[in-house]
Design a protein around this motif. Structure first.
Motif, PDB file in Angstrom:
ATOM      1  N   ARG A  59      77.409 -41.449  99.743  1.00  0.00           N
ATOM      2  CA  ARG A  59      76.816 -42.604  99.441  1.00  0.00           C
ATOM      3  C   ARG A  59      77.793 -43.450  98.714  1.00  0.00           C
ATOM      4  NH1 ARG A  59      72.400 -41.945  96.015  1.00  0.00           N
ATOM      5  NH2 ARG A  59      73.819 -42.210  94.402  1.00  0.00           N
ATOM      6  N   GLU A  67      80.616 -47.156  93.359  1.00  0.00           N
ATOM      7  CA  GLU A  67      79.995 -45.904  93.132  1.00  0.00           C
ATOM      8  C   GLU A  67      80.007 -45.033  94.574  1.00  0.00           C
ATOM      9  OE1 GLU A  67      75.612 -44.320  92.589  1.00  0.00           O
ATOM     10  OE2 GLU A  67      76.193 -45.550  90.820  1.00  0.00           O
ATOM     11  N   THR A 113      79.310 -41.256  95.838  1.00  0.00           N
ATOM     12  CA  THR A 113      78.584 -39.825  95.617  1.00  0.00           C
ATOM     13  C   THR A 113      78.603 -39.067  96.632  1.00  0.00           C
ATOM     14  OG1 THR A 113      77.155 -41.288  94.008  1.00  0.00           O
ATOM     15  CG2 THR A 113      76.444 -39.123  94.737  1.00  0.00           C
ATOM     16  N   ASP A 114      78.950 -37.997  96.460  1.00  0.00           N
ATOM     17  CA  ASP A 114      78.856 -37.143  97.699  1.00  0.00           C
ATOM     18  C   ASP A 114      77.881 -36.069  97.305  1.00  0.00           C
ATOM     19  OD1 ASP A 114      79.484 -34.325  96.444  1.00  0.00           O
ATOM     20  OD2 ASP A 114      81.521 -35.265  95.910  1.00  0.00           O
ATOM     21  N   TYR A 115      77.026 -35.386  98.285  1.00  0.00           N
ATOM     22  CA  TYR A 115      76.057 -34.380  98.321  1.00  0.00           C
ATOM     23  C   TYR A 115      76.616 -33.194  98.296  1.00  0.00           C
ATOM     24  CZ  TYR A 115      73.585 -38.753  98.614  1.00  0.00           C
ATOM     25  OH  TYR A 115      73.009 -40.043  98.094  1.00  0.00           O
ATOM     26  N   TYR A 164      79.519 -29.726  92.716  1.00  0.00           N
ATOM     27  CA  TYR A 164      80.140 -30.241  91.518  1.00  0.00           C
ATOM     28  C   TYR A 164      80.850 -29.329  90.713  1.00  0.00           C
ATOM     29  CZ  TYR A 164      80.389 -32.813  87.116  1.00  0.00           C
ATOM     30  OH  TYR A 164      80.580 -33.335  85.756  1.00  0.00           O
ATOM     31  N   TRP A 168      83.957 -39.716  86.196  1.00  0.00           N
ATOM     32  CA  TRP A 168      83.410 -38.696  87.309  1.00  0.00           C
ATOM     33  C   TRP A 168      82.243 -37.934  86.523  1.00  0.00           C
ATOM     34  CZ3 TRP A 168      88.477 -39.883  86.840  1.00  0.00           C
ATOM     35  CH2 TRP A 168      89.360 -39.948  87.976  1.00  0.00           C
ATOM     36  N   ALA A 193      76.368 -35.782  90.069  1.00  0.00           N
ATOM     37  CA  ALA A 193      75.187 -36.703  90.642  1.00  0.00           C
ATOM     38  C   ALA A 193      73.926 -36.056  90.414  1.00  0.00           C
ATOM     39  CB  ALA A 193      75.612 -36.926  92.145  1.00  0.00           C
ATOM     40  N   THR A 194      72.905 -36.977  90.555  1.00  0.00           N
ATOM     41  CA  THR A 194      71.511 -36.706  90.374  1.00  0.00           C
ATOM     42  C   THR A 194      71.190 -35.390  91.046  1.00  0.00           C
ATOM     43  OG1 THR A 194      70.991 -38.941  89.884  1.00  0.00           O
ATOM     44  CG2 THR A 194      69.198 -37.670  89.981  1.00  0.00           C
ATOM     45  N   THR A 211      79.126 -34.833  93.196  1.00  0.00           N
ATOM     46  CA  THR A 211      79.991 -35.666  92.306  1.00  0.00           C
ATOM     47  C   THR A 211      79.790 -36.967  92.456  1.00  0.00           C
ATOM     48  OG1 THR A 211      81.635 -33.760  92.392  1.00  0.00           O
ATOM     49  CG2 THR A 211      82.414 -35.907  91.404  1.00  0.00           C
ATOM     50  N   LYS A 212      79.659 -37.824  91.469  1.00  0.00           N
ATOM     51  CA  LYS A 212      79.583 -39.395  91.405  1.00  0.00           C
ATOM     52  C   LYS A 212      81.053 -39.630  90.905  1.00  0.00           C
ATOM     53  CE  LYS A 212      75.976 -41.146  90.032  1.00  0.00           C
ATOM     54  NZ  LYS A 212      74.936 -41.852  89.328  1.00  0.00           N
ATOM     55  N   LEU A 245      82.607 -43.106  89.440  1.00  0.00           N
ATOM     56  CA  LEU A 245      82.386 -44.639  89.357  1.00  0.00           C
ATOM     57  C   LEU A 245      83.480 -45.300  88.685  1.00  0.00           C
ATOM     58  CD1 LEU A 245      79.968 -46.705  88.887  1.00  0.00           C
ATOM     59  CD2 LEU A 245      79.842 -46.054  86.488  1.00  0.00           C
TER      60      LEU A 245
END
Length: 129
Positions: free
Chosen positions: A64, A77, A79-81, A84, A111, A114-115, A119-120, A122
């Motif tokens: 995303r 931003e 973000t991978d799914y 992490y 870094w 992510a929720t 990893t997110k 920014l």
């Protein structure tokens, strides 16, 4: 053309070739800003490295990207799914290069986890140098 059109097209092509879904979220057009060639290069290389890391280390099946403008700054931003691993972040040449490029943009990069896992990344930098 929109500032990030070329970046978006490259990301979509890379992910599509690997069967990885892209969710590009950009609510509104960015202000009309002309970045010089060096700043565009720094931005595209940061995004390219973030995508490479998500694919290589995060083993993600979806990515995303959220793009916005806040108080004269571009906020990006990614973000991978996938996975992490805080031990890996900052350990390689790629993340060191991303930090250097963010500094060249007079910005900041972080870094975080992510929720929903993964990893997110920014990135924030002023649209006007």
């Amino acid at each position: 053309p929109e500032l990030l059109d070329v970046v978006r097209a490259e990301v979509a092509q890379r992910l599509g070739a690997l069967g990885v879904a892209l969710d590009w979220q950009q609510a509104a057009p960015l202000p009309t800003v002309v970045l010089d060639q060096a700043r565009v290069l720094h931005l595209s290389r940061i995004v390219r490295e973030a995508v490479s890391n998500a694919l290589r280390h995060g083993q993600t099946r979806a990515l995303r990207v959220r793009v916005s403008e806040l108080a004269g700054e571009l906020v990006l931003e990614i973000t991978d799914y996938g996975l992490y691993d805080p031990q890996r972040i900052g350990a390689g040449q790629g993340t060191a290069g991303m930090r250097e490029r963010a500094a060249e943009l007079q910005g900041d990069i972080q870094w975080d986890e992510a929720t929903q896992g993964g990893t997110k990344v920014l990135l924030r930098f002023p649209l006007r140098a």
